[in-house]
Design an enzyme around this catalytic site. Structure first.
Site, PDB file in Angstrom:
ATOM      1  N   LYS A   1      45.638  45.526  50.965  1.00  0.00           N
ATOM      2  CA  LYS A   1      46.070  46.864  50.130  1.00  0.00           C
ATOM      3  C   LYS A   1      44.835  46.106  48.906  1.00  0.00           C
ATOM      4  CE  LYS A   1      48.621  45.309  45.899  1.00  0.00           C
ATOM      5  NZ  LYS A   1      47.582  44.565  45.006  1.00  0.00           N
ATOM      6  N   ASN A   2      44.542  44.883  49.132  1.00  0.00           N
ATOM      7  CA  ASN A   2      43.515  44.497  47.633  1.00  0.00           C
ATOM      8  C   ASN A   2      42.201  44.071  48.114  1.00  0.00           C
ATOM      9  OD1 ASN A   2      45.630  43.612  46.163  1.00  0.00           O
ATOM     10  ND2 ASN A   2      45.519  41.303  46.768  1.00  0.00           N
TER      11      ASN A   2
ATOM     12  N   CYS B   1      49.574  42.270  32.167  1.00  0.00           N
ATOM     13  CA  CYS B   1      50.812  43.202  33.172  1.00  0.00           C
ATOM     14  C   CYS B   1      51.497  41.685  33.371  1.00  0.00           C
ATOM     15  CB  CYS B   1      50.627  43.452  34.347  1.00  0.00           C
ATOM     16  SG  CYS B   1      49.859  41.614  35.258  1.00  0.00           S
TER      17      CYS B   1
ATOM     18  N   ASP C   1      48.808  35.078  45.506  1.00  0.00           N
ATOM     19  CA  ASP C   1      50.108  35.653  45.932  1.00  0.00           C
ATOM     20  C   ASP C   1      50.727  35.675  46.846  1.00  0.00           C
ATOM     21  OD1 ASP C   1      47.374  38.311  46.054  1.00  0.00           O
ATOM     22  OD2 ASP C   1      48.295  36.927  43.871  1.00  0.00           O
TER      23      ASP C   1
ATOM     24  N   ARG D   1      45.591  39.219  31.617  1.00  0.00           N
ATOM     25  CA  ARG D   1      44.786  40.183  32.820  1.00  0.00           C
ATOM     26  C   ARG D   1      43.597  40.345  31.751  1.00  0.00           C
ATOM     27  NH1 ARG D   1      47.250  41.100  37.256  1.00  0.00           N
ATOM     28  NH2 ARG D   1      45.673  40.878  38.809  1.00  0.00           N
ATOM     29  N   PRO D   2      42.739  39.443  31.309  1.00  0.00           N
ATOM     30  CA  PRO D   2      41.396  40.380  30.700  1.00  0.00           C
ATOM     31  C   PRO D   2      40.766  40.431  31.716  1.00  0.00           C
ATOM     32  CG  PRO D   2      41.595  37.835  30.724  1.00  0.00           C
ATOM     33  CD  PRO D   2      42.743  37.923  31.062  1.00  0.00           C
ATOM     34  N   VAL D   3      39.519  41.216  31.104  1.00  0.00           N
ATOM     35  CA  VAL D   3      37.872  41.953  32.313  1.00  0.00           C
ATOM     36  C   VAL D   3      36.882  41.430  31.916  1.00  0.00           C
ATOM     37  CG1 VAL D   3      39.600  43.765  32.844  1.00  0.00           C
ATOM     38  CG2 VAL D   3      38.589  44.176  31.135  1.00  0.00           C
ATOM     39  N   ASP D   4      37.342  40.394  30.592  1.00  0.00           N
ATOM     40  CA  ASP D   4      36.130  39.935  29.894  1.00  0.00           C
ATOM     41  C   ASP D   4      34.646  39.379  31.350  1.00  0.00           C
ATOM     42  OD1 ASP D   4      37.722  38.074  30.091  1.00  0.00           O
ATOM     43  OD2 ASP D   4      36.308  36.679  29.132  1.00  0.00           O
ATOM     44  N   LEU D   5      35.334  38.605  32.261  1.00  0.00           N
ATOM     45  CA  LEU D   5      33.819  38.946  33.303  1.00  0.00           C
ATOM     46  C   LEU D   5      33.272  39.545  33.921  1.00  0.00           C
ATOM     47  CD1 LEU D   5      36.155  35.697  34.539  1.00  0.00           C
ATOM     48  CD2 LEU D   5      34.583  35.689  32.992  1.00  0.00           C
TER      49      LEU D   5
ATOM     50  N   ARG E   1      54.374  48.696  46.179  1.00  0.00           N
ATOM     51  CA  ARG E   1      53.480  48.863  45.845  1.00  0.00           C
ATOM     52  C   ARG E   1      52.584  48.213  46.467  1.00  0.00           C
ATOM     53  NH1 ARG E   1      51.829  48.462  39.406  1.00  0.00           N
ATOM     54  NH2 ARG E   1      49.621  47.705  40.461  1.00  0.00           N
TER      55      ARG E   1
ATOM     56  N   ARG F   1      45.491  48.454  37.491  1.00  0.00           N
ATOM     57  CA  ARG F   1      44.894  47.270  36.743  1.00  0.00           C
ATOM     58  C   ARG F   1      43.367  47.418  37.780  1.00  0.00           C
ATOM     59  NH1 ARG F   1      44.370  43.950  34.138  1.00  0.00           N
ATOM     60  NH2 ARG F   1      43.186  43.095  35.448  1.00  0.00           N
TER      61      ARG F   1
ATOM     62  N   ILE G   1      46.133  30.011  38.966  1.00  0.00           N
ATOM     63  CA  ILE G   1      45.733  31.415  38.599  1.00  0.00           C
ATOM     64  C   ILE G   1      45.624  31.524  37.409  1.00  0.00           C
ATOM     65  CG2 ILE G   1      44.662  33.006  39.593  1.00  0.00           C
ATOM     66  CD1 ILE G   1      43.819  30.889  41.281  1.00  0.00           C
TER      67      ILE G   1
HETATM   68  C1  EPZ Z   1      42.920  40.128  42.049  1.00  0.00           C
HETATM   69  O1  EPZ Z   1      43.140  39.905  40.663  1.00  0.00           O
HETATM   70  C2  EPZ Z   1      44.445  40.751  42.894  1.00  0.00           C
HETATM   71  N1  EPZ Z   1      44.474  41.853  42.729  1.00  0.00           N
HETATM   72  C3  EPZ Z   1      45.277  39.657  42.525  1.00  0.00           C
HETATM   73  O2  EPZ Z   1      47.129  40.031  43.829  1.00  0.00           O
HETATM   74  C4  EPZ Z   1      45.169  38.280  43.228  1.00  0.00           C
HETATM   75  O3  EPZ Z   1      46.747  37.158  42.414  1.00  0.00           O
HETATM   76  C5  EPZ Z   1      44.065  37.825  42.300  1.00  0.00           C
HETATM   77  O4  EPZ Z   1      42.599  38.569  42.572  1.00  0.00           O
HETATM   78  C6  EPZ Z   1      43.408  35.991  42.475  1.00  0.00           C
HETATM   79  O5  EPZ Z   1      43.789  35.638  43.530  1.00  0.00           O
HETATM   80  C7  EPZ Z   1      43.752  42.585  43.417  1.00  0.00           C
HETATM   81  O6  EPZ Z   1      42.442  42.565  44.383  1.00  0.00           O
HETATM   82  C8  EPZ Z   1      43.585  44.381  43.193  1.00  0.00           C
HETATM   83  P1  EPZ Z   1      40.783  37.402  39.528  1.00  0.00           P
HETATM   84  P2  EPZ Z   1      42.228  40.085  39.788  1.00  0.00           P
HETATM   85  O7  EPZ Z   1      40.616  38.287  38.879  1.00  0.00           O
HETATM   86  O8  EPZ Z   1      40.703  40.381  40.384  1.00  0.00           O
HETATM   87  C9  EPZ Z   1      40.974  36.127  34.717  1.00  0.00           C
HETATM   88  C10 EPZ Z   1      48.597  41.163  44.206  1.00  0.00           C
HETATM   89  O9  EPZ Z   1      49.815  40.514  44.013  1.00  0.00           O
HETATM   90  N2  EPZ Z   1      40.348  36.460  34.522  1.00  0.00           N
HETATM   91  O10 EPZ Z   1      40.561  36.421  40.510  1.00  0.00           O
HETATM   92  O11 EPZ Z   1      42.636  40.766  38.594  1.00  0.00           O
HETATM   93  C11 EPZ Z   1      42.635  36.361  35.071  1.00  0.00           C
HETATM   94  O12 EPZ Z   1      43.502  36.119  33.546  1.00  0.00           O
HETATM   95  C12 EPZ Z   1      47.608  40.729  42.965  1.00  0.00           C
HETATM   96  O13 EPZ Z   1      48.361  41.737  44.648  1.00  0.00           O
HETATM   97  C13 EPZ Z   1      39.853  36.433  33.292  1.00  0.00           C
HETATM   98  O14 EPZ Z   1      39.903  35.232  32.061  1.00  0.00           O
HETATM   99  O15 EPZ Z   1      42.268  38.598  39.718  1.00  0.00           O
HETATM  100  C14 EPZ Z   1      43.167  34.811  35.950  1.00  0.00           C
HETATM  101  O16 EPZ Z   1      44.003  34.332  35.080  1.00  0.00           O
HETATM  102  C15 EPZ Z   1      48.657  40.085  41.824  1.00  0.00           C
HETATM  103  N3  EPZ Z   1      38.368  37.538  32.516  1.00  0.00           N
HETATM  104  C16 EPZ Z   1      41.985  34.327  36.961  1.00  0.00           C
HETATM  105  O17 EPZ Z   1      40.181  34.792  35.757  1.00  0.00           O
HETATM  106  C17 EPZ Z   1      38.025  38.608  33.532  1.00  0.00           C
HETATM  107  O18 EPZ Z   1      37.540  38.639  33.574  1.00  0.00           O
HETATM  108  C18 EPZ Z   1      41.433  34.754  38.392  1.00  0.00           C
HETATM  109  O19 EPZ Z   1      42.083  36.557  38.052  1.00  0.00           O
HETATM  110  C19 EPZ Z   1      38.591  38.700  35.250  1.00  0.00           C
HETATM  111  C20 EPZ Z   1      40.191  37.527  35.995  1.00  0.00           C
END
Ligand code: EPZ
Length: 424
Positions: free
Chosen positions: A22-23, A119, A309, A124-128, A401, A95, A331
């Site tokens: 999925k991811n 969620c 996960d 789940r910010p997207v600042d990065l 999902r 997201r 995480i």
């Molecule tokens: C991906 O989410 C996966 N989703 C998640 O799977 C998975 O848990 C996660 O990576 C970690 O492995 C998809 O690929 C669609 P991150 P993502 O950016 O990319 C923080 C599932 O169950 N962060 O690696 O959103 C964030 O809040 C889902 O299949 C920022 O601060 O995860 C988290 O604490 C759940 N700013 C950490 O980083 C940002 O801009 C890791 O998040 C982005 C993230």
């Protein structure tokens, strides 16, 4: 809303086919926006997130999406992007929609994408994502809940070090950098297999990428990308989830298409718990010797560490382990929502912030429980497989999902599990 009813106590014997990830698919589908030629994804999972939500989003941007072979093949074609705005009403449902931002910006120099919002498991910010795109010369303006992105002269290569590892941000910036002018170096990049799969697909499309799967990825931008056909990598999270099933019930299950190299940290913890995991020519065979599993401590970490996960699923197993285990979720800030539901089944779990201490009990007892997110849902089903009596997991739309036809895959191995259609 549908519910799933599980009657515990059946040993599992048989085979479970593992689907495409999925991811991986959720980042591979937006990659079609980078090229005027069609992208064909094979081994795509048959999941509502994929077929319904991401397809609808891409169609709203002008992409033609054809779903063939019952959803296992997705043919995506974006000859031109007729609409550069990803609306909130679609983005809020999933997201991963933010992953259309980088490709649209790289392809046409402008994009408007709704901020996804949080969620159940965290803010789940997207600042990065945004900082990484700015490092490539993007001009971003956040207003009325949308990111208004521009790159009038096109994106240019840059150097960006992620302050924390982010899978999605790495994917967004990697896709954008593929069409940027010049060289991009991403440091502290995510190393997940889904990143490697995305890079493999982009390289098939003509991108020049080195280092995917390591912390430093170097991208030499190209003028255009071609179409391609790419097989989606096997889903390591579905794999890990079903590897655990015989650990709950006893028995022996072979996971078809499973790859041990994708789940090394997880398999090591299963081994520590006393469960036999071995590679076969068709995948991975898991056997639970008799007696209880050992209590094992877990700390979640970015790949190649223990996947967040799979934390909920492993916690469910530790609820009947022989001893006390400590699970640290590092995480996400709120990823223990399965704990109170497992406690309704008799589990003994003490949650303090990001640390859960589980004291194993002899048996869990079936109960009506509520799913709150994708991985919490499936951890309750796994717990139900071993619990005394009947467990009813409600709100299983979360489950659909991320897991295709879970009741079919488990009942094929002897589980007493059925879906009850809900009203509405
Ligand atoms: C991906 O989410 C996966 N989703 C998640 O799977 C998975 O848990 C996660 O990576 C970690 O492995 C998809 O690929 C669609 P991150 P993502 O950016 O990319 C923080 C599932 O169950 N962060 O690696 O959103 C964030 O809040 C889902 O299949 C920022 O601060 O995860 C988290 O604490 C759940 N700013 C950490 O980083 C940002 O801009 C890791 O998040 C982005 C993230």
């Amino acid at each position: 809303m549908d519910s799933i009813i599980v009657k515990g106590g059946q040993e599992l014997h048989g085979q479970i086919p593992i689907a495409g990830a999925k991811n991986a698919c959720l980042t591979l589908m937006p990659a079609t926006l980078l090229s005027e030629e069609p992208l064909t994804l094979t081994n795509a999972p048959r999941l509502s997130d994929i077929i319904l939500t991401m397809s609808r989003l891409l169609e709203s941007l002008g992409v033609e999406v054809s779903s063939l072979q019952d959803g296992q093949v997705q043919v995506l074609s974006s000859k031109s992007i007729s609409n550069h705005k990803a609306d909130y009403d679609i983005v809020r449902k999933m997201r991963a929609s933010i992953l259309v931002l980088g490709p649209m910006l790289a392809r046409d120099g402008h994009a408007v994408v709704s901020l996804p919002g949080g969620c159940a498991i965290g803010a789940r910010p997207v600042d990065l994502h945004l900082k990484g795109l700015e490092a490539l010369g993007a001009e971003l303006d956040l207003r009325d809940g949308y990111v208004h992105a521009k790159a009038p002269k096109g994106l240019r290569g840059g150097v960006f070090e992620f302050p924390i590892v982010s899978v999605g941000a790495t994917e967004n910036v990697l896709m954008a950098a593929s069409l940027a002018k010049g060289t991009t170096v991403l440091k502290n990049a995510a190393r997940e297999p889904e990143i490697v799969d995305l890079a493999d697909c982009l390289i098939r499309m003509g991108a020049q990428i080195d280092g995917a799967g390591t912390s430093t990825i170097t991208i030499q931008g190209v003028d255009r990308l071609n179409g391609a056909t790419h097989p989606v990598i096997v889903d390591r999270i579905e794999l890990g989830t079903y590897m655990l099933a015989p650990a709950f019930t006893g028995g022996e299950v072979e996971l078809l298409g499973g790859r041990l190299d994708l789940v090394e940290a997880f398999a090591a913890k299963m081994d520590e718990a006393g469960i036999s995991v071995e590679a076969t020519k068709n995948g991975i065979k898991v056997t639970r010797k008799n007696g209880r599993v050992n209590a094992v401590n877990v700390v979640t970490a970015p790949h190649p560490g223990f996947p967040t996960d799979l934390q909920a699923q492993f916690m469910a197993l530790m609820c009947t382990a022989d001893g006390t285990s400590v699970l640290e979720e590092r995480i996400f800030e709120n990823r223990f929502m399965h704990a109170p539901e497992l406690m309704r089944m008799g589990a003994q779990i003490d949650v303090q912030g990001g640390t859960a201490t589980v004291t194993g009990v002899d048996k869990l007892k079936g109960a009506p429980v509520m799913a709150t997110d994708l991985r919490a849902s499936v951890s309750l089903i796994l717990a139900g497989l071993a619990a005394e009596g009947e467990t009813v997991v409600n709100r299983v739309y979360h489950l659909d999902r991320g897991y295709e036809r879970v009741e079919e895959k488990l009942s094929a191995c002897g589980a007493q599990i059925e879906r009850v259609k809900g009203n509405g």
